[in-house]
Design a protein around this motif. Structure first.
Motif, PDB file in Angstrom:
ATOM      1  N   GLY A 175       0.793  -1.228   0.000  1.00 50.47           N
ATOM      2  CA  GLY A 175       0.000   0.000   0.000  1.00 50.47           C
ATOM      3  C   GLY A 175       0.819   1.269   0.000  1.00 50.47           C
ATOM      4  O   GLY A 175       0.278   2.370   0.082  1.00 50.47           O
ATOM      5  N   GLY A 176       2.146   1.156  -0.090  1.00 53.67           N
ATOM      6  CA  GLY A 176       3.028   2.325  -0.100  1.00 53.67           C
ATOM      7  C   GLY A 176       2.993   3.077  -1.420  1.00 53.67           C
ATOM      8  O   GLY A 176       2.355   2.658  -2.393  1.00 53.67           O
ATOM      9  N   GLN A 177       3.691   4.202  -1.461  1.00 59.23           N
ATOM     10  CA  GLN A 177       3.754   5.012  -2.672  1.00 59.23           C
ATOM     11  C   GLN A 177       4.626   4.321  -3.719  1.00 59.23           C
ATOM     12  O   GLN A 177       5.696   3.794  -3.417  1.00 59.23           O
ATOM     13  CB  GLN A 177       4.324   6.389  -2.372  1.00 59.23           C
ATOM     14  N   LEU A 178       4.158   4.352  -4.961  1.00 61.41           N
ATOM     15  CA  LEU A 178       4.908   3.752  -6.057  1.00 61.41           C
ATOM     16  C   LEU A 178       5.770   4.784  -6.760  1.00 61.41           C
ATOM     17  O   LEU A 178       5.406   5.957  -6.837  1.00 61.41           O
ATOM     18  CB  LEU A 178       3.949   3.128  -7.083  1.00 61.41           C
ATOM     19  N   MET A 179       6.880   4.343  -7.274  1.00 60.58           N
ATOM     20  CA  MET A 179       7.792   5.177  -8.030  1.00 60.58           C
ATOM     21  C   MET A 179       7.914   4.589  -9.439  1.00 60.58           C
ATOM     22  O   MET A 179       7.987   3.377  -9.599  1.00 60.58           O
ATOM     23  CB  MET A 179       9.179   5.211  -7.370  1.00 60.58           C
ATOM     24  N   PHE A 180       7.926   5.460 -10.438  1.00 62.35           N
ATOM     25  CA  PHE A 180       8.128   5.058 -11.821  1.00 62.35           C
ATOM     26  C   PHE A 180       9.466   5.628 -12.243  1.00 62.35           C
ATOM     27  O   PHE A 180       9.667   6.840 -12.223  1.00 62.35           O
ATOM     28  CB  PHE A 180       7.011   5.616 -12.709  1.00 62.35           C
ATOM     29  N   GLU A 181      10.389   4.758 -12.571  1.00 60.54           N
ATOM     30  CA  GLU A 181      11.728   5.209 -12.941  1.00 60.54           C
ATOM     31  C   GLU A 181      11.942   4.967 -14.429  1.00 60.54           C
ATOM     32  O   GLU A 181      11.891   3.841 -14.904  1.00 60.54           O
ATOM     33  CB  GLU A 181      12.787   4.478 -12.123  1.00 60.54           C
ATOM     34  N   GLU A 182      12.158   6.066 -15.141  1.00 58.02           N
ATOM     35  CA  GLU A 182      12.404   6.003 -16.576  1.00 58.02           C
ATOM     36  C   GLU A 182      13.893   6.207 -16.807  1.00 58.02           C
ATOM     37  O   GLU A 182      14.457   7.222 -16.409  1.00 58.02           O
ATOM     38  CB  GLU A 182      11.609   7.102 -17.280  1.00 58.02           C
ATOM     39  N   CYS A 183      14.523   5.229 -17.413  1.00 60.14           N
ATOM     40  CA  CYS A 183      15.964   5.297 -17.655  1.00 60.14           C
ATOM     41  C   CYS A 183      16.216   6.114 -18.923  1.00 60.14           C
ATOM     42  O   CYS A 183      15.682   5.806 -19.981  1.00 60.14           O
ATOM     43  CB  CYS A 183      16.532   3.897 -17.803  1.00 60.14           C
ATOM     44  N   CYS A 184      17.006   7.146 -18.779  1.00 56.71           N
ATOM     45  CA  CYS A 184      17.309   8.032 -19.900  1.00 56.71           C
ATOM     46  C   CYS A 184      18.813   8.078 -20.123  1.00 56.71           C
ATOM     47  O   CYS A 184      19.598   7.700 -19.257  1.00 56.71           O
ATOM     48  CB  CYS A 184      16.801   9.440 -19.623  1.00 56.71           C
ATOM     49  N   GLN A 185      19.161   8.575 -21.270  1.00 59.82           N
ATOM     50  CA  GLN A 185      20.570   8.674 -21.606  1.00 59.82           C
ATOM     51  C   GLN A 185      20.885  10.120 -21.952  1.00 59.82           C
ATOM     52  O   GLN A 185      20.245  10.717 -22.808  1.00 59.82           O
ATOM     53  CB  GLN A 185      20.879   7.782 -22.800  1.00 59.82           C
ATOM     54  N   TYR A 186      21.847  10.686 -21.243  1.00 61.53           N
ATOM     55  CA  TYR A 186      22.275  12.043 -21.533  1.00 61.53           C
ATOM     56  C   TYR A 186      23.757  12.172 -21.199  1.00 61.53           C
ATOM     57  O   TYR A 186      24.352  11.317 -20.547  1.00 61.53           O
ATOM     58  CB  TYR A 186      21.449  13.074 -20.764  1.00 61.53           C
ATOM     59  N   SER A 187      24.340  13.248 -21.669  1.00 58.32           N
ATOM     60  CA  SER A 187      25.738  13.501 -21.336  1.00 58.32           C
ATOM     61  C   SER A 187      25.882  14.948 -20.905  1.00 58.32           C
ATOM     62  O   SER A 187      25.048  15.795 -21.215  1.00 58.32           O
ATOM     63  CB  SER A 187      26.645  13.205 -22.537  1.00 58.32           C
ATOM     64  N   LEU A 188      26.938  15.222 -20.157  1.00 58.72           N
ATOM     65  CA  LEU A 188      27.285  16.578 -19.765  1.00 58.72           C
ATOM     66  C   LEU A 188      28.453  17.018 -20.625  1.00 58.72           C
ATOM     67  O   LEU A 188      29.497  16.369 -20.654  1.00 58.72           O
ATOM     68  CB  LEU A 188      27.648  16.643 -18.284  1.00 58.72           C
ATOM     69  N   VAL A 189      28.269  18.124 -21.338  1.00 52.70           N
ATOM     70  CA  VAL A 189      29.294  18.612 -22.262  1.00 52.70           C
ATOM     71  C   VAL A 189      29.988  19.815 -21.619  1.00 52.70           C
ATOM     72  O   VAL A 189      29.357  20.829 -21.337  1.00 52.70           O
ATOM     73  CB  VAL A 189      28.667  19.018 -23.620  1.00 52.70           C
ATOM     74  N   GLU A 245      11.086   1.068   1.887  1.00 50.93           N
ATOM     75  CA  GLU A 245      12.329   0.279   1.875  1.00 50.93           C
ATOM     76  C   GLU A 245      12.141  -1.138   2.397  1.00 50.93           C
ATOM     77  O   GLU A 245      12.928  -2.026   2.072  1.00 50.93           O
ATOM     78  CB  GLU A 245      13.408   0.999   2.683  1.00 50.93           C
ATOM     79  N   LYS A 246      11.107  -1.368   3.196  1.00 51.49           N
ATOM     80  CA  LYS A 246      10.865  -2.706   3.740  1.00 51.49           C
ATOM     81  C   LYS A 246      10.073  -3.590   2.775  1.00 51.49           C
ATOM     82  O   LYS A 246       9.946  -4.785   2.997  1.00 51.49           O
ATOM     83  CB  LYS A 246      10.135  -2.599   5.072  1.00 51.49           C
ATOM     84  N   CYS A 247       9.545  -2.998   1.731  1.00 51.81           N
ATOM     85  CA  CYS A 247       8.757  -3.747   0.748  1.00 51.81           C
ATOM     86  C   CYS A 247       9.664  -4.204  -0.393  1.00 51.81           C
ATOM     87  O   CYS A 247      10.569  -3.482  -0.809  1.00 51.81           O
ATOM     88  CB  CYS A 247       7.639  -2.859   0.195  1.00 51.81           C
ATOM     89  N   ASP A 248       9.409  -5.379  -0.917  1.00 53.66           N
ATOM     90  CA  ASP A 248      10.261  -5.925  -1.979  1.00 53.66           C
ATOM     91  C   ASP A 248       9.614  -5.852  -3.361  1.00 53.66           C
ATOM     92  O   ASP A 248      10.053  -6.513  -4.284  1.00 53.66           O
ATOM     93  CB  ASP A 248      10.645  -7.373  -1.655  1.00 53.66           C
TER      94      ASP A 248
END
Length: 91
Positions: free
Chosen positions: A13-27, A58-61
């Motif tokens: 019942g905890g808050q869900l996180m959606f993680e979108e993996c992106c690709q970028y560089s620092l110039v 953190e306790k949820c898997d």
């Protein structure tokens, strides 16, 4: 069980996180003194076609792979459409 809107973790019942993996560089620029500048421009190359969902507790898997399947909870199915995410628990 019918599918329902997924707005919280289906395990705890905890808050869900959606993680979108992106690709970028620092110039950085090379300065007149031959050093790397402290300022940088971010160059975004777009997504790398990968995202996953996990519980912020953190306790949820609960965590999914990039196909929104959970290895530890194979009874949970997640679907996505234009209205958002849906969850269904197989019995």
């Amino acid at each position: 069980m019918r599918k329902k809107k997924m707005n919280k973790c289906p395990v705890c019942g905890g808050q869900l996180m959606f993680e979108e993996c992106c690709q970028y560089s620092l110039v950085h620029f090379i300065t007149a003194h031959g050093k790397m500048s402290k300022k940088a421009k971010r160059r975004d190359y777009g997504g790398i076609e990968g995202s996953f969902i996990y519980c912020s507790n953190e306790k949820c898997d609960f965590v999914t792979d990039t196909d929104y399947k959970s290895e530890k909870h194979p009874d949970i199915q997640i679907f996505e459409d234009e209205q958002g995410f849906w969850v269904e628990r197989r019995e």
